[in-house]
Design an enzyme around this catalytic site. Sequence first.
Site, short mmCIF file in Angstrom:
data_model
loop_
_atom_site.label_atom_id
_atom_site.label_comp_id
_atom_site.label_asym_id
_atom_site.label_seq_id
_atom_site.Cartn_x
_atom_site.Cartn_y
_atom_site.Cartn_z
N GLU A 119 -10.62 -1.52 4.80
CA GLU A 119 -9.69 -1.92 5.76
C GLU A 119 -10.25 -1.93 7.15
OE1 GLU A 119 -5.09 -0.40 6.93
OE2 GLU A 119 -6.74 1.02 6.58
N GLN A 169 0.96 -1.07 0.02
CA GLN A 169 -0.04 0.01 -0.04
C GLN A 169 0.98 1.34 0.01
OE1 GLN A 169 -2.65 -0.01 3.01
NE2 GLN A 169 -3.57 2.11 2.61
N GLY A 170 0.83 2.05 -0.97
CA GLY A 170 1.59 3.37 -1.02
C GLY A 170 0.90 4.53 -0.77
N TYR A 171 0.72 4.79 0.20
CA TYR A 171 -0.12 5.80 0.82
C TYR A 171 0.99 6.86 1.58
CZ TYR A 171 -4.79 4.55 0.03
OH TYR A 171 -5.95 4.16 -0.81
N SER A 172 1.35 6.52 2.80
CA SER A 172 2.16 7.40 3.71
C SER A 172 3.38 8.07 2.78
CB SER A 172 2.53 6.72 4.88
OG SER A 172 1.27 6.44 5.80
N ASN A 227 -3.61 9.26 16.64
CA ASN A 227 -4.64 9.67 17.90
C ASN A 227 -5.14 11.21 17.68
OD1 ASN A 227 -4.84 7.38 19.32
ND2 ASN A 227 -3.90 8.11 21.16
N GLU A 228 -4.11 12.04 17.42
CA GLU A 228 -4.67 13.31 17.06
C GLU A 228 -5.67 13.62 15.94
OE1 GLU A 228 -1.30 13.28 19.76
OE2 GLU A 228 -1.74 12.50 17.73
N SER A 259 4.38 -1.33 4.46
CA SER A 259 4.31 -2.75 4.93
C SER A 259 4.68 -3.75 3.90
CB SER A 259 3.04 -2.87 5.56
OG SER A 259 2.65 -2.22 6.78
#
Length: 381
Positions: free
Chosen positions: A245, A127-130, A365-366, A162
């Site tokens: 997901e 998965q190429g997101y971040s 979390n934020e 990942s």
Amino acid sequence: MTTTLDVFRAEVAQWMHEHLRGEFEPLRGAGGVGDEHYDPALGKRWEQELARGGWVGIGWPEAHGGRGLPLLHQVVFHEEYVRVGGPGRIGHIGETLLAPTLIEFGSAEQQQRFLPGIRNGTQYWAQGYSEPNAGSDLANVQTRARRVGDEWAIDGQKVWTSWAKESDWIFVLARCEPGSQRHQGLVLLLVPLAQPGVTIRPIRQMTGVPEFNEVFFDDARTEASLHLGAPGAGWRVAMALLGFERGVSTLGQQAQFEREMQILLAVARANGAAGDALLRERLSHSALTLRAIRFNALRVLAGTEGAREALIAKYAWSNWRRDFGVLAADVLGAAADRIDDDPAAQTLRRIWLASRADTIYAGANEIQLNLIAERALGMPR
């Protein structure tokens, strides 16, 4: 009274007992690519064994090579798979994220080309997101894609990817309209990893295992037709994929958490930690909280509740597991800082280290609290 679900649960358990042995015995209870004892090559052979047994894509429509099983059967499979000791799935990203997105947004040619390899356990996806400056703030992606003849040319970097080192393909969220900002002008591309324009650098974690990777694109190429949805509308496709997901496979994740809880309880009884009143209270609270998280997931999947319940899920389980990691270290006591061959202690030490990242990845979390405030509670930005 025996129900059809009971029969199905027994079928899953029997198949697992018959097949998770011999060659595959080393995978029993393994956490996946992030587990230092996990053999990715053996994990891929296990995926193909599952495929031969008809256990990959069980919820996909039959027209796309699946079994079309209803939701409750899918829940039973994921829970029984973990209960019997099924290992982490190296085919997870392809089967549960990309495949449903292909079924909803892909062309017939894309579906015919990619779904069989995922279904058969012969093709693996990342998965190429971040990106370095676009993690939780995914809309800030800077990877660029431009049309060059009958291809897309891609330049940029993805991080925390990942299993990229073990994958054949990657789906990449990139900016395809010069000057566009935030959610506009994006495209989701399907990109082969085995090409000169792609460099993969593993990132070694504090657990000692390189589960994640940096992926660099330097004029990497993919075919012009390999975009999901219309170019420029990639954000909608990317968000739909993230919705998958949060789907039924989360019950498998929670079943894994329950297995970890049972390991911790066994250790606490064996080393006397369960005799400490404060630790016993923390163990009880952790077990009850995990049960509440499961009930929330079930009501979301049942479709009887709205967005509020779905939006709290990631925040709830990631904070629970971070605290569970601390609890595991406290139950281990001095053994938390020791290196030994005790399988249970090794598992708990790995959870203690790895769980520190749970409240950061897949939306810090934020960011999760902002989403809850804005989308669930209707508060202003």
